[in-house]
Scaffold this active site. Structure first.
Site, PDB file in Angstrom:
ATOM      1  N   HIS A 198      -0.616   3.269   1.033  1.00 57.83           N
ATOM      2  CA  HIS A 198      -0.169   1.955   1.871  1.00 57.83           C
ATOM      3  C   HIS A 198       0.570   2.156   2.955  1.00 57.83           C
ATOM      4  O   HIS A 198       0.560   1.355   3.910  1.00 57.83           O
ATOM      5  CB  HIS A 198       1.848   1.921   1.219  1.00 57.83           C
ATOM      6  CG  HIS A 198       2.905   2.308   1.558  1.00 57.83           C
ATOM      7  ND1 HIS A 198       3.336   3.603   0.639  1.00 57.83           N
ATOM      8  CD2 HIS A 198       3.629   3.047   2.433  1.00 57.83           C
ATOM      9  CE1 HIS A 198       4.229   4.174   1.463  1.00 57.83           C
ATOM     10  NE2 HIS A 198       3.979   4.121   2.933  1.00 57.83           N
ATOM     11  N   ASP A 231      -0.179   4.923  -5.333  1.00 60.20           N
ATOM     12  CA  ASP A 231      -0.117   5.229  -3.842  1.00 60.20           C
ATOM     13  C   ASP A 231      -0.765   6.241  -3.962  1.00 60.20           C
ATOM     14  O   ASP A 231       0.036   6.774  -2.286  1.00 60.20           O
ATOM     15  CB  ASP A 231       1.773   4.536  -3.678  1.00 60.20           C
ATOM     16  CG  ASP A 231       1.873   4.671  -2.839  1.00 60.20           C
ATOM     17  OD1 ASP A 231       1.052   3.890  -1.941  1.00 60.20           O
ATOM     18  OD2 ASP A 231       3.106   4.940  -1.943  1.00 60.20           O
ATOM     19  N   SER A 314       6.063   8.162   4.984  1.00 60.54           N
ATOM     20  CA  SER A 314       4.753   8.088   4.261  1.00 60.54           C
ATOM     21  C   SER A 314       4.173   9.222   4.175  1.00 60.54           C
ATOM     22  O   SER A 314       3.121   9.011   5.609  1.00 60.54           O
ATOM     23  CB  SER A 314       4.733   6.874   4.373  1.00 60.54           C
ATOM     24  OG  SER A 314       5.972   6.135   3.712  1.00 60.54           O
TER      25      SER A 314
END
Length: 471
Positions: A198, A231, A314
């Site tokens: 992402h 992910d 992230s």
């Protein structure tokens, strides 16, 4: 429990997550505002009491086929352990347009604090000097014998000093100018960087991608491969330097609750930030998505940590006390919107990381073929809220058979209506939990499935099949 890929609301999860049993376990992170990387909150997931902000009714039998990708994204806010509004996953936030202000707001707040402190210091200095003048001048000289601070190899400062040069701040921008900021770390000497899917999603189709080291050196990069379901993504530096130092990879299966953790990332755009904590739990089922109608969900059996993780963290490494990578920071549980004018949630001490043993396997596949490979049992399971197990649906996605003919589940004798309650020794309380556990394995692995049929419990061994790609 609303988990964010460091940024959005999460789906409600099946009542109570399975008791940790040693093995790997959505901030997934949602895009950070104003050029911040997505540390997104998890997408809505089924739950008995709908979680606040982004709720929507959970389907009676939402198929989450592991045989046909993608499983439908969770519905309703947050996945988590207990209580309304909690969730066990994180939906990542749609990346905000660069010009907007999340990072700007935070930087402004930091600057104001610094100015206030400076003003206070100046005022005190003037008052003290004036008092000294009234009583006579006094001269104070600094000592010339200041000793240099020495830090032992095991200190956090020492670990951070060695790891920081091998981490990067990633900026991803789509062809329409939208994007965000995330983190990644050096995987090998060829210039491959591992991060979250992402984080780089905006740059996959013709966008721009760059990676900046703590030294200030910035490199253009390209996406080598990305896995929506896991992910995980791998990018490669263009004109990579010859002195890259890959971070050492640990063994996430051997991590214990209570072990120290160190997270490195760019929370709210503040690159090269180091935070610490411990492993709070293992095998935490987490689901995440970007919240869009066309979104494909990501599932993991995550490592939970209380090290501060925020939007922008992230894709960054979660290290153990020796400096080895044990996970990739991906999602956070959030209780509300954040401050500094960003409208984005921040850390409340519930962060989730993809176990490195799983991420390493995925990264190697992406480097080798550019496509992810998923383990599967060849059966569609319900994603509705449950605490009893993962029920095989009556029908698969698009009218296909719920149990794939000739697949692992079919050969093991599993049928529609069977409720899977364990995979090896791991308790399975829902479809998403089963998917996350299956994906901690590789195709070809043998697993023991415990299931109920007509009130009777049965156990069977099967060999996991494989599926290539996200589609």
């Amino acid at each position: 429990m609303s988990t964010e890929n460091e940024g959005n609301a999460v789906p409600p999860a099946p009542s109570a997550p399975p008791v940790p049993m040693a093995s790997p376990t959505a901030s997934p992170q949602g895009p950070a505002p104003a050029g911040n990387a997505p540390t997104a909150p998890l997408p809505p997931v089924p739950q008995e009491a709908p979680a606040a902000p982004t709720a929507s009714a959970a389907p009676e039998h939402g198929p989450a086929p592991d045989g046909s990708w993608p499983p439908p994204p969770p519905v309703t806010p947050a996945y988590g352990a207990g209580g309304p509004g909690t969730g066990w996953g994180a939906s990542y936030q749609q990346p905000a347009p660069k010009p907007r202000g999340g990072r700007g707001g935070l930087v402004a707040a930091v600057l104001v604090a610094a100015l206030v402190a400076g003003g206070l210091g100046g005022g005190l200095g003037y008052t003290l000097a004036k008092d000294q003048d009234d009583r006579g001048s006094t001269t104070v000289s600094a000592s010339d014998s200041a000793t240099q601070v020495k830090r032992a190899p095991g200190t956090i400062a020492n670990v951070a000093a060695k790891a920081l040069p091998s981490t990067v701040t990633i900026e991803a921008e789509s062809d329409n100018g939208e994007g965000g900021t995330g983190t990644g770390f050096v995987f090998d000497t060829q210039g491959h960087i591992v991060t979250n899917n992402h984080v780089v999603a905006d740059a996959v189709d013709g966008g721009k991608l760059s990676a900046t080291f703590p030294s200030g050196k910035k490199y253009d990069a390209e996406v080598v491969g990305h896995a929506q379901g896991y992910d995980v993504a791998v990018i490669k530096l263009k004109n990579a330097p010859s002195d890259l130092k890959p971070l050492a990879l640990g063994d996430s299966d051997k991590v214990a609750v209570g072990d120290e953790t160190i997270a490195i990332g760019a929370p709210f755009g503040l690159s090269n930030t180091v935070t610490t904590g411990i492993i709070s739990a293992k095998n935490r089922p987490v689901a995440s998505s970007d919240g869009s109608s066309a979104s494909k969900a990501s599932y993991m059996s995550a490592l939970q940590t209380d090290a501060s993780i925020n939007p922008g963290n992230s894709g960054g490494p979660l290290l153990d006390a020796s400096g080895a990578v044990i996970g990739i920071n991906s999602a956070i549980q959030s209780s509300g919107s954040g401050g500094f004018g960003t409208g984005q949630s921040g850390s409340i001490g519930l962060g989730f990381a993809i176990p490195i043993n799983q991420a390493k396997y995925v990264a190697q596949q992406l480097i080798k073929t550019g496509k992810p490979v998923y383990a599967k049992i060849g059966a569609s399971v319900s994603l509705e809220d449950s605490t009893d197990g993962a029920q095989i649906t009556d029908q698969g996605t698009g009218g296909s058979a719920a149990v794939e003919a000739g697949g692992p589940a079919d050969r093991a004798g599993l049928k529609p209506g069977d409720v899977i309650t364990k995979l090896d020794d791991h308790v399975i309380d829902s479809g998403p939990t089963l998917i996350g556990e299956i994906w901690t394995h590789k195709p070809g692995d043998k697993v023991t499935i415990t299931y109920k049929r007509g009130g009777q419990e049965h156990t069977v061994e099967l060999t996991l099949g494989s599926r290539e790609g996200d589609n």
